[in-house]
Design an enzyme around this catalytic site. Structure first.
Site, PDB file in Angstrom:
ATOM      1  N   ARG A  77       0.853  -1.194   0.000  1.00 29.75           N
ATOM      2  CA  ARG A  77       0.000   0.000   0.000  1.00 29.75           C
ATOM      3  C   ARG A  77       0.892   1.249   0.000  1.00 29.75           C
ATOM      4  NH1 ARG A  77      -2.939   2.922   4.857  1.00 29.75           N
ATOM      5  NH2 ARG A  77      -3.962   4.500   3.603  1.00 29.75           N
ATOM      6  N   HIS A 121      -3.024  11.010   1.079  1.00 27.16           N
ATOM      7  CA  HIS A 121      -2.508  10.751   2.425  1.00 27.16           C
ATOM      8  C   HIS A 121      -1.860  12.046   2.919  1.00 27.16           C
ATOM      9  CE1 HIS A 121      -1.115   7.287   5.199  1.00 27.16           C
ATOM     10  NE2 HIS A 121      -0.769   8.412   5.810  1.00 27.16           N
ATOM     11  N   GLU A 167      -7.505   8.221   6.485  1.00 22.66           N
ATOM     12  CA  GLU A 167      -7.830   8.812   7.784  1.00 22.66           C
ATOM     13  C   GLU A 167      -8.306  10.254   7.704  1.00 22.66           C
ATOM     14  OE1 GLU A 167      -4.314   8.189  10.139  1.00 22.66           O
ATOM     15  OE2 GLU A 167      -4.613   6.041  10.256  1.00 22.66           O
ATOM     16  N   ASN A 295      -7.504   1.157  10.010  1.00 29.87           N
ATOM     17  CA  ASN A 295      -6.167   1.458  10.537  1.00 29.87           C
ATOM     18  C   ASN A 295      -6.254   1.375  12.045  1.00 29.87           C
ATOM     19  OD1 ASN A 295      -5.594   2.015   7.892  1.00 29.87           O
ATOM     20  ND2 ASN A 295      -5.160   4.182   8.188  1.00 29.87           N
ATOM     21  N   TYR A 297      -4.474   0.903  15.851  1.00 29.26           N
ATOM     22  CA  TYR A 297      -3.256   0.964  16.659  1.00 29.26           C
ATOM     23  C   TYR A 297      -3.501   0.727  18.145  1.00 29.26           C
ATOM     24  CZ  TYR A 297      -0.892   2.826  12.590  1.00 29.26           C
ATOM     25  OH  TYR A 297      -0.349   2.962  11.343  1.00 29.26           O
ATOM     26  N   GLU A 353      -3.525  -0.512   8.052  1.00 31.10           N
ATOM     27  CA  GLU A 353      -2.375  -0.099   8.865  1.00 31.10           C
ATOM     28  C   GLU A 353      -2.466  -0.761  10.215  1.00 31.10           C
ATOM     29  OE1 GLU A 353      -1.714   4.116   9.434  1.00 31.10           O
ATOM     30  OE2 GLU A 353      -2.082   4.543   7.314  1.00 31.10           O
TER      31      GLU A 353
END
Ligand code: IFM
Length: 443
Positions: A77, A121, A167, A295, A297, A353
């Site tokens: 990606r 991005h 995002e 994504n 985390y 991600e």
């Protein structure tokens, strides 16, 4: 859990973004972006770091593809830099810029690595910020659409998997509510206008895609956070709901339901900062998309705080934290995937991600990043459990291939599977986590 517990056509990859790795920021016809400007302003980025050279990936692209081939990924990606393709944001095309991405796609395909291309991005052409106020203006929707069409036409014959935006939560609120990202403004009203214009642009991107790319799929990658209430009180549970709507629901719901999450919308409305919705807006936003990019985390714990704009405040949890100060909570990935599957339109999901920043240091030519290995192993297992529970999960991308420019943190936070020595000509060094992922992928 082994690779063979996942479907055979599952995509295993790594992820990067243009401004974070490419460098060559003033070269080969590229125009400046809002991050070029922001990172060169005093006091905005850690230690005055910027993306002028970054990982020098623009010139070391083939070497990086070799590293991916050796790793054994079957997908990659990356994002396209809008001002590299259209230096002034619109109008004249920089052929050298488009050729760079075209060659990248060819080399990936020759290496049997599927490209997953992100259109935006965060590196908006600076000229659009100056001319129309960037994402603050509804005019951006057409500019984005025109840019998207240029890139689809150039790469869409070979690249079939696409993401409109990465995002939008960050490009609106990190940039406009907290002012930590370019262009660095602090204005709650504006940040929700920007979020709305980003979602409109996403819809326009999907629309243009259907006109141009045959047999392709397109989605949206969102920050995906597991929100927990600090207690079982009604107030705290409601606060967790608001937090979930703010971070997740605001960007996951409208594209599939054509509606903003109700409770948060009402709250914003009561402060006079809900975005204005014009006829046709929600239809454009909900132009059917093919998949979600998740994504993930960390989790967040919240308590009710009526005096706060969003009705909650965040509480620091007591789990182990990464160098970003983010708690490590793999279970949250599993829970989020199950929730996304159930609540956000039952679309296929790619984890676009997942990864962690650690204090990596080479010792005798080796980076022993054991924490990252544990992090990746535990999150891959969580993804596997979600798959077993019926989530239509199609891929997993480690953030990131290389240590890179971590936005306002500059080069102080390292997320890569590959160590980059920024003081020694951007020399690459495979970390132990690279070896872990390589073994996972190859056995
Ligand atoms: O580096 C960023 C990336 O650009 C977007 N998602 C989060 C990553 C880590 O902060």
């Amino acid at each position: 859990m082994e690779r063979k517990s996942f479907p055979e056509d599952f995509l295993w990859g790594t992820a990067t973004a243009a401004y974070q790795i490419e460098g060559a920021d003033f070269e080969e016809g590229k125009g400046p972006s809002i991050w070029t400007d922001f990172s060169h302003r005093q006091g905005r980025v850690f230690s005055g770091h910027n993306g002028d050279i970054a990982c020098n990936h623009y010139y070391r692209c083939s070497e990086d593809i070799s590293l991916m081939r050796e790793l054994g990924v079957n997908a990659y990606r990356f994002s396209v830099s809008w001002p590299r393709v259209l230096p002034a944001g619109s109008g004249r095309i920089n052929r050298k810029g488009l050729d760079f991405y075209s060659k990248l796609v060819d080399e990936l395909l020759e290496s049997r690595i599927t490209p997953l291309v992100t259109l935006y991005h965060w590196d908006l052409p600076l000229s659009l910020q100056e001319k129309i106020g960037g994402w603050e203006s509804r005019d951006i929707v057409n500019y984005f659409g025109d840019y998207a069409s240029v890139v689809f036409e150039a790469l869409g014959d070979r690249a079939k998997l696409w993401i409109t935006l990465n995002e939008p939560f960050c490009s609106s609120h990190l940039s406009y509510l907290w002012g930590e990202h370019a262009p660095g403004k602090k204005d709650p009203r504006l940040s929700f206008i920007v979020a709305h214009n980003l979602l409109l642009s996403h819809g326009e991107g999907v629309r243009r895609f259907r006109e141009t790319v045959k047999n392709g799929k397109i989605g949206l990658s969102n920050v995906s956070s597991h929100a927990e209430a600090i207690s079982g009180s009604q107030e705290d549970l409601f606060a967790a709901k608001l937090r979930d709507q703010f971070v997740n629901g605001w960007f996951f719901l409208p594209p599939v339901s054509g509606e903003y999450p109700q409770e948060l919308f009402e709250r914003l409305d009561s402060y006079g900062i809900a975005p204005e919705i014009l006829p046709g807006d929600m239809d454009l936003i909900s132009t059917p998309l093919d998949f979600w990019g998740v994504n993930y985390y960390t989790r967040s714990i919240v308590r009710a705080e009526e005096s706060e704009l969003l009705g909650y405040s965040e509480v620091s949890g007591d789990l182990r934290k990464t160098e970003m100060g983010w708690e490590i909570f793999p279970k949250g990935l599993e829970r989020f995937l199950i929730k996304a599957h159930a609540e956000y339109g039952n679309r296929p999901i790619y984890i676009t991600e997942n990864g962690m920043a650690a204090r990596d240091r080479p010792v005798n030519g080796r980076v022993e990043d054991l924490e990252r290995i544990a992090y990746l192993r535990d999150h891959i297992q969580a993804a596997g459990r979600a798959l077993e529970s019926g989530v239509d999960l199609r891929g997993y991308f480690v953030w990131s291939l290389l240590d890179n420019f971590e936005w306002a943190h500059g080069y102080s936070k390292r997320f890569g599977l590959i160590y980059v020595d920024f003081s020694d000509g951007q020399r690459r060094l495979r970390k132990d986590s690279y070896e872990f992922y390589r073994r996972f992928l190859n056995y």
